[in-house]
Design a protein around this motif. Structure first.
Motif, PDB file in Angstrom:
ATOM      1  N   THR A   4       1.088  -0.809   0.007  1.00 20.28           N
ATOM      2  CA  THR A   4       0.054   0.155   0.660  1.00 20.28           C
ATOM      3  C   THR A   4       0.524   1.314   0.288  1.00 20.28           C
ATOM      4  OG1 THR A   4      -1.588  -0.854   1.128  1.00 20.28           O
ATOM      5  CG2 THR A   4      -1.799   1.033   1.076  1.00 20.28           C
ATOM      6  N   VAL A  50      -2.307  -1.010  -3.961  1.00 23.75           N
ATOM      7  CA  VAL A  50      -3.400   0.340  -3.079  1.00 23.75           C
ATOM      8  C   VAL A  50      -2.729   0.729  -2.977  1.00 23.75           C
ATOM      9  CG1 VAL A  50      -5.588   0.351  -1.550  1.00 23.75           C
ATOM     10  CG2 VAL A  50      -5.220  -1.775  -2.908  1.00 23.75           C
ATOM     11  N   ILE A 116      -8.758  -2.000   2.475  1.00 22.02           N
ATOM     12  CA  ILE A 116      -7.434  -1.989   1.463  1.00 22.02           C
ATOM     13  C   ILE A 116      -8.256  -3.486   1.026  1.00 22.02           C
ATOM     14  CG2 ILE A 116      -5.549  -2.597   1.276  1.00 22.02           C
ATOM     15  CD1 ILE A 116      -4.954  -0.978   2.928  1.00 22.02           C
TER      16      ILE A 116
END
Length: 218
Positions: A4, A50, A116
């Motif tokens: 992420t 993400v 997420i």
């Protein structure tokens, strides 16, 4: 492992998010950025799974970054989750138009890991308290004048697809839709994929907005 990229102009927020995400077994912070320009540069270098994106940042805001990372025509788009302070931030409308897959409120950090995971699995998660009002307001403000009523599009979708899209617009996950309609999750995914093709929408959020625009909201 879900990698992420965290984007926020406040260093304290980025540190808090890193601490939160790295307590999970399956999420790690691939990098941090303090503005949209750096977010795009890092995303292209680090290739995260993400991006968790603030919208209002000095030195380059989130909207242009979302366009560059997941907008129409972008090759290999990365899912972007908006991370905002405001319940009904007008910037959210633009974020959806530019390709964001969902949003979270900063006051609810506990929702972030699940969001997420949902983004990676193509089932965007919005904050439940504001999801329905936001999408309904967005649909009313952005929809074409005289949008077709539900009965006029009935031939476009099958009866089962109409049931699935109504449940999706209600905010249900694939698993919840499957349970309500007594279907397998893979069948629900298949129906959603078909409806994306039929309606010309790109993701679940746009499909939910399309449902509101055509009177299919719950």
């Amino acid at each position: 492992m879900i990698r992420t990229l965290v984007v926020d102009d406040a260093g304290s927020v980025r540190r808090s998010l890193r601490l939160l995400l790295e307590t999970t077994d399956d999420i790690r912070v691939a990098g941090e950025a303090s503005n949209g320009v750096d977010a795009v540069r890092l995303a292209r270098t680090l290739k995260p799974d993400v991006v968790l994106m603030d919208l209002r940042m000095p030195g380059g805001g989130g909207l242009d970054a979302i366009s560059a990372l997941s907008g129409p025509g972008v090759a290999n788009p990365v899912p972007v989750l908006v991370f905002t302070t405001f319940h009904l931030d007008e910037y959210l409308y633009g974020a959806f138009e530019r390709g964001a897959v969902g949003y979270l409120l900063k006051k609810n950090p506990g929702d972030i890991p699940a969001a997420i995971r949902a983004a990676v699995n193509a089932s965007a998660l919005q904050s439940p308290a504001v999801r329905e009002r936001l999408i309904a307001d967005y649909a009313r403000s952005s929809g074409p004048a005289g949008a077709a009523p539900a009965e006029s599009i009935a031939g476009l979708l099958t009866d089962r697809e109409l049931e699935v899209v109504a449940a999706l617009a209600e905010g249900l996950s694939n698993k919840q839709i499957a349970g309500r309609l007594n279907l397998g999750e893979n069948t629900v995914k298949w129906h959603i994929g078909n409806m994306l093709d039929k309606t010309g929408t790109r993701d679940r959020t746009q499909l939910a907005i399309w449902a509101f625009q055509h009177g299919l909201n719950p």
